[in-house]
Design an enzyme around this catalytic site. Sequence first.
Site, PDB file in Angstrom:
ATOM      1  N   HIS A  65       0.819  -1.223   0.000  1.00 20.54           N
ATOM      2  CA  HIS A  65       0.000   0.000   0.000  1.00 20.54           C
ATOM      3  C   HIS A  65       0.845   1.262   0.000  1.00 20.54           C
ATOM      4  O   HIS A  65       1.963   1.303   0.528  1.00 20.54           O
ATOM      5  CB  HIS A  65      -0.997  -0.004   1.166  1.00 20.54           C
ATOM      6  CG  HIS A  65      -0.399   0.060   2.542  1.00 20.54           C
ATOM      7  ND1 HIS A  65      -0.065   1.241   3.159  1.00 20.54           N
ATOM      8  CD2 HIS A  65      -0.116  -0.909   3.446  1.00 20.54           C
ATOM      9  CE1 HIS A  65       0.400   1.005   4.364  1.00 20.54           C
ATOM     10  NE2 HIS A  65       0.387  -0.303   4.568  1.00 20.54           N
ATOM     11  N   ASP A  82       6.302   1.318   6.934  1.00 17.80           N
ATOM     12  CA  ASP A  82       4.969   0.809   6.601  1.00 17.80           C
ATOM     13  C   ASP A  82       4.300   1.836   5.688  1.00 17.80           C
ATOM     14  O   ASP A  82       3.867   2.891   6.143  1.00 17.80           O
ATOM     15  CB  ASP A  82       4.172   0.631   7.893  1.00 17.80           C
ATOM     16  CG  ASP A  82       2.735   0.201   7.700  1.00 17.80           C
ATOM     17  OD1 ASP A  82       2.377  -0.195   6.582  1.00 17.80           O
ATOM     18  OD2 ASP A  82       1.965   0.274   8.680  1.00 17.80           O
ATOM     19  N   GLU A 125      -5.220   1.657   2.466  1.00 13.64           N
ATOM     20  CA  GLU A 125      -5.129   0.406   3.222  1.00 13.64           C
ATOM     21  C   GLU A 125      -5.329   0.647   4.709  1.00 13.64           C
ATOM     22  O   GLU A 125      -5.951  -0.174   5.404  1.00 13.64           O
ATOM     23  CB  GLU A 125      -3.768  -0.251   2.966  1.00 13.64           C
ATOM     24  CG  GLU A 125      -3.613  -1.654   3.575  1.00 13.64           C
ATOM     25  CD  GLU A 125      -3.170  -1.643   5.025  1.00 13.64           C
ATOM     26  OE1 GLU A 125      -3.353  -2.677   5.702  1.00 13.64           O
ATOM     27  OE2 GLU A 125      -2.649  -0.606   5.500  1.00 13.64           O
ATOM     28  N   GLU A 126      -4.821   1.762   5.215  1.00 13.14           N
ATOM     29  CA  GLU A 126      -4.868   2.027   6.648  1.00 13.14           C
ATOM     30  C   GLU A 126      -6.277   2.326   7.153  1.00 13.14           C
ATOM     31  O   GLU A 126      -6.502   2.369   8.361  1.00 13.14           O
ATOM     32  CB  GLU A 126      -3.945   3.200   7.002  1.00 13.14           C
ATOM     33  CG  GLU A 126      -2.473   2.956   6.717  1.00 13.14           C
ATOM     34  CD  GLU A 126      -1.815   1.980   7.687  1.00 13.14           C
ATOM     35  OE1 GLU A 126      -2.538   1.421   8.540  1.00 13.14           O
ATOM     36  OE2 GLU A 126      -0.595   1.786   7.589  1.00 13.14           O
TER      37      GLU A 126
END
Length: 368
Positions: free
Chosen positions: A83, A206, A239-240
């Site tokens: 992502h 991330d 995505e988060e």
Amino acid sequence: MSVDSLRPDDTGQAGEGTAQFELLQELLWAYGPGGQEDAVRDICRRELSPLVDEAWVDPAGNVVGLLRGAAGEGGPPIRVMAHMDELSMLVKRIFPDGSLHLTHLGTMYPGNFGLGPVAVLGDQEMLRGVLTLGSEHTTAESPRIFATKPDQGGKALDWSDVYVFTGRTPEQLRDAGVRPGTRVCIDASKRGLVAFGDFVGCYFLDDRAAIVVLLETARELHSGRRPDSDVYFVFTTNEEVGGVGGSYASRTLPGELTLGVEVGPTEEEYGTTVAGGPIVVYSDAECVYDKPIADRLMDIGARLGLDPQPAVVGAFEADPSHAKATGLTAQAGLLCLPTLSTHGYEVIARQAIPSVTEMLTEFLRQPR
């Protein structure tokens, strides 16, 4: 690929390094809050396009690249994802003095990134401000601050306690295009990779480290032996906040398997360590991953001498688990870079990116 291919210098700050390292740093400096991943998307598309047969941006904002398989009768296509979005903040309201009250975009708290400089992504102008609690030299007459002092109120710091000092009037903020819904990101000045010993650290590994893995995997497959089946490389949005982009891609792209590349938590409860090999996830908070896929990843990692770490993780979810849980993919798998302090100041081993790349490349060539 050698484990030395991603090698920052040993001065403590990330300097020249290799092309892979320089790409990772460029990605880390790019702002990519959920729903506004434009800067990261531009880098991903630029890097991916020469490595695939077709590349495009889909209606969800995902960057998609198709690498056609070598065999005419290969198996079903595989979708592999990382992502683009990062944890960030949203302006909730603007105070009369021009300060900004925030809420979070993704699971994070003020302590994850600390107080300090932020970038306010106005529609007309990017402004800098400071995320602050206020002065520690206060008494009970300043209850918002007093309550968070460990030796006084002992309340955990939350979004209602902090604000962004902008130094601007509400009118100036309006002219810059700042309003409720404007994204606020940790400033680029706090996003430089730091090398120490066998490790590197930074906010937002991330999922920028995983993006580098996907791009390096595409490079390996493009220049070497291609997989038998078509592979869709997907760099996803949002995505988060629910795996939105990955779910859309799983629904609209051909194939039966969605395979994610992510950071993976390294904690005693999971039996994983940041110095260990790639993490193969068998289950997370959203779904149970397909055992044959996870077993195949483990077998490949063991055969390559990478000491893969099997894990069952909680309080964790990813693009493939969102897609599997909602019936948008028949099969799902997840391969992770072992990461210390996920959703905080994240640390990975220097060999993590090349190791996961090697394992993913081999899997895509021989998924069964």
